[in-house]
Design a protein around this motif. Structure first.
Motif, short mmCIF file in Angstrom:
data_model
loop_
_atom_site.label_atom_id
_atom_site.label_comp_id
_atom_site.label_asym_id
_atom_site.label_seq_id
_atom_site.Cartn_x
_atom_site.Cartn_y
_atom_site.Cartn_z
N LEU A 5 53.85 55.78 -5.85
CA LEU A 5 55.00 56.60 -5.50
C LEU A 5 55.03 56.87 -4.00
O LEU A 5 56.10 56.94 -3.40
CB LEU A 5 54.97 57.91 -6.29
CG LEU A 5 56.10 58.90 -5.98
CD1 LEU A 5 57.47 58.25 -6.07
CD2 LEU A 5 56.02 60.12 -6.91
N THR A 6 53.86 57.00 -3.39
CA THR A 6 53.81 57.24 -1.94
C THR A 6 54.38 56.05 -1.18
O THR A 6 55.13 56.21 -0.21
CB THR A 6 52.37 57.53 -1.50
OG1 THR A 6 51.84 58.62 -2.27
CG2 THR A 6 52.32 57.92 -0.03
N LEU A 7 54.06 54.83 -1.60
CA LEU A 7 54.65 53.64 -1.00
C LEU A 7 56.17 53.66 -1.13
O LEU A 7 56.90 53.40 -0.16
CB LEU A 7 54.10 52.38 -1.67
CG LEU A 7 52.64 52.00 -1.39
CD1 LEU A 7 52.21 50.86 -2.30
CD2 LEU A 7 52.46 51.61 0.07
N ALA A 8 56.65 53.97 -2.33
CA ALA A 8 58.10 53.99 -2.56
C ALA A 8 58.78 55.08 -1.72
O ALA A 8 59.87 54.87 -1.18
CB ALA A 8 58.39 54.21 -4.05
N LEU A 56 57.76 56.30 1.17
CA LEU A 56 57.79 55.86 2.57
C LEU A 56 58.94 54.87 2.81
O LEU A 56 59.63 54.95 3.82
CB LEU A 56 56.45 55.22 2.93
CG LEU A 56 55.26 56.18 3.08
CD1 LEU A 56 53.95 55.41 3.15
CD2 LEU A 56 55.43 57.06 4.32
N HIS A 57 59.12 53.95 1.87
CA HIS A 57 60.22 52.98 2.00
C HIS A 57 61.57 53.69 1.92
O HIS A 57 62.49 53.40 2.72
CB HIS A 57 60.10 51.93 0.92
CG HIS A 57 61.15 50.87 1.00
ND1 HIS A 57 61.39 50.13 2.13
CD2 HIS A 57 62.07 50.43 0.08
CE1 HIS A 57 62.38 49.27 1.93
NE2 HIS A 57 62.82 49.44 0.69
N ALA A 58 61.72 54.61 0.96
CA ALA A 58 62.98 55.34 0.81
C ALA A 58 63.26 56.18 2.04
O ALA A 58 64.42 56.30 2.47
CB ALA A 58 62.93 56.22 -0.44
N SER A 78 62.25 62.39 -1.35
CA SER A 78 61.18 61.61 -0.73
C SER A 78 60.38 62.46 0.26
O SER A 78 59.15 62.36 0.32
CB SER A 78 61.74 60.37 -0.04
OG SER A 78 62.73 60.73 0.92
N THR A 79 61.07 63.32 1.02
CA THR A 79 60.36 64.18 1.97
C THR A 79 59.44 65.16 1.26
O THR A 79 58.33 65.43 1.73
CB THR A 79 61.36 64.96 2.84
OG1 THR A 79 62.31 65.61 1.99
CG2 THR A 79 62.10 64.03 3.80
N GLU A 127 43.80 62.27 1.61
CA GLU A 127 43.18 60.96 1.79
C GLU A 127 44.10 59.85 1.28
O GLU A 127 44.21 58.78 1.89
CB GLU A 127 41.83 60.89 1.08
CG GLU A 127 41.05 59.62 1.42
CD GLU A 127 39.68 59.58 0.79
OE1 GLU A 127 38.99 58.54 0.93
OE2 GLU A 127 39.28 60.57 0.13
N ILE A 128 44.79 60.10 0.16
CA ILE A 128 45.77 59.12 -0.34
C ILE A 128 46.90 58.98 0.68
O ILE A 128 47.32 57.87 1.02
CB ILE A 128 46.32 59.54 -1.71
CG1 ILE A 128 45.23 59.45 -2.78
CG2 ILE A 128 47.52 58.66 -2.10
CD1 ILE A 128 45.68 59.91 -4.15
N SER A 129 47.39 60.10 1.17
CA SER A 129 48.50 60.08 2.13
C SER A 129 48.15 59.27 3.37
O SER A 129 48.92 58.40 3.80
CB SER A 129 48.85 61.52 2.54
OG SER A 129 49.82 61.54 3.55
N VAL A 130 46.98 59.52 3.93
CA VAL A 130 46.59 58.87 5.18
C VAL A 130 46.36 57.37 4.99
O VAL A 130 46.83 56.54 5.78
CB VAL A 130 45.33 59.54 5.77
CG1 VAL A 130 44.77 58.73 6.94
CG2 VAL A 130 45.64 60.97 6.21
N THR A 131 45.66 57.00 3.92
CA THR A 131 45.32 55.59 3.72
C THR A 131 46.54 54.76 3.30
O THR A 131 46.68 53.61 3.72
CB THR A 131 44.20 55.44 2.68
OG1 THR A 131 44.55 56.19 1.48
CG2 THR A 131 42.88 55.98 3.22
N VAL A 132 47.43 55.35 2.50
CA VAL A 132 48.65 54.64 2.13
C VAL A 132 49.54 54.46 3.36
O VAL A 132 50.13 53.39 3.56
CB VAL A 132 49.41 55.37 1.00
CG1 VAL A 132 50.78 54.74 0.78
CG2 VAL A 132 48.62 55.32 -0.29
#
Length: 380
Positions: free
Chosen positions: A112-115, A117-119, A224-225, A237-242
């Motif tokens: 979902l984080t990838l999506a 960021l794209h959105a 998304s925000t 950690e998920i936020s930073v690495t993604v």
């Protein structure tokens, strides 16, 4: 304070940008031997002429009929190994989408984080409707009506995150549960007071007997925000690495590939564990809308059988797909495509027959099919 009917009638001063996010990285091990690593359940035609993945996209088409909704093409997050499956199934329903390919499975929170960021890059302030690709829902129109109510609540910032809950019809141990505030149970909209993971049988029975517990459908509506802020707050950690993997992405239309080297360092976690459960009491307002049409995540052969039996009830409770002959057998499920299957004097059995494997199990063990898959994987 405005009542819920007034809020549902309100629209924003501009169109709400809606971005479907389809998460289709699941492996569907409990539907072995039909669901395989190279062809998981979301791409199977378990119900009707379309796969579960295709149905997920097609049931959103009714959203085009709302004047205050600007429905964008879906963002699909899939495994690299399934890229041609995704393309082929999109082509068959003439659907264009942006496809993010994960180099490895990291559960739903990184997806979902990838999506998001794209959105964020493409649409800025879009409202995401996050959908698993492997569920079945009976009424498209009713489903879209509920989504519209949720979109408007999120867009008007009456709530931060909306989810869809299902009123339990039996004490299921394979679903998570949502508890709603008992003093605010009115209309479709309910304030969420807690989330609970899959319970044991005793706890599931207790949830079932209370009016304020609902099955967690895994469907979320969130800007998304808001998601990007929440993942940074509760799972940094998920936020930073993604984000790092996204910064080093490559583009190969229609595929978007985050950096494999960076993405492999991302911690694996689910949307619920990483973020949603922490939002309660964490500064976010969560609301639940009840999905009243028939729904199932088709997570086990038992749930597939139950759903199909509800659609086509019969006196003996059997559900047969393929060439089946039976005598004095009740409440059995058979899915066969290669040969004749016969049943004689048996009850509550599941039989799934494929070219290279046959599953025979008691329905009470439908959750444990994945243990057979684990043995097969260990034995290579």
């Amino acid at each position: 304070m405005l009542d819920i009917d007034t809020l549902n009638q309100m629209t924003t001063t501009k169109k709400v940008t809606i971005v479907p996010v389809i998460l289709c990285g699941g492996s569907g091990t409990r539907l072995w031997p039909l669901s395989r690593q190279d062809y998981p359940k979301q791409f199977l035609k378990l119900m009707g002429e379309y796969s579960l993945f295709q149905q997920t996209l097609l049931r959103l088409t009714s959203l085009h009929g709302y004047e205050d909704i600007d429905l964008k093409p879906a963002i699909i997050v899939a495994n690299e190994a399934h890229r041609f499956l995704v393309l082929d199934q999109l082509h068959k329903i003439s659907y264009d989408a942006d496809i993010i390919l994960e180099p490895s499975a990291k559960n739903t929170a990184p997806s979902l984080t990838l999506a998001a960021l794209h959105a964020q890059e493409k649409y800025k302030d879009g409202v995401l409707v996050v959908l698993p690709a492997d569920h079945t829902i009976d009424s498209e129109a009713e489903f879209c009506d509920i989504l519209i109510k949720a979109f408007r609540q999120v867009a008007n910032q009456n709530i931060s995150i909306a989810t869809l809950g299902v009123n339990p019809t039996y004490p299921e141990t394979g679903y998570g549960y949502i508890q709603c505030a008992s003093n605010e149970l009115n209309g479709d909209f309910k304030r969420v007071s807690n989330f609970f993971e899959k319970p044991d049988r005793l706890l599931a029975q207790q949830y079932f007997e209370q009016d304020d517990y609902y099955w967690n459908s895994g469907i979320f509506i969130i800007e998304s925000t808001t998601w990007l802020q929440a993942i940074a707050k509760f799972a940094n950690e998920i936020s930073v690495t993604v984000q790092k993997a996204w910064n080093h992405k490559t583009l190969d239309n229609p595929f978007i590939r985050p950096s494999p080297t960076d993405f492999n360092t991302v911690p694996s976690d689910s949307i619920d564990y990483a973020v949603i459960e922490h939002c309660i009491g964490g500064g976010y307002k969560l609301g639940m809308f009840e999905l009243t049409t028939a729904w199932s995540d088709l997570g086990t052969w038992q749930s597939v059988s139950d759903y199909q039996r509800a659609q086509q009830p019969n006196a003996d409770g059997n559900v047969f797909v393929g060439d089946v002959v039976h005598y004095a057998s009740q409440r059995c499920y058979v899915n066969g495509s290669t040969r004749l299957v016969t049943l004689l004097g048996v009850e509550d059995l599941m039989v799934v027959d494929t070219d290279d494997a046959i599953l025979i199990a008691h329905k009470s063990h439908s959750q444990e099919v994945k243990s057979i898959v684990k043995q097969l994987e260990d034995a290579k």
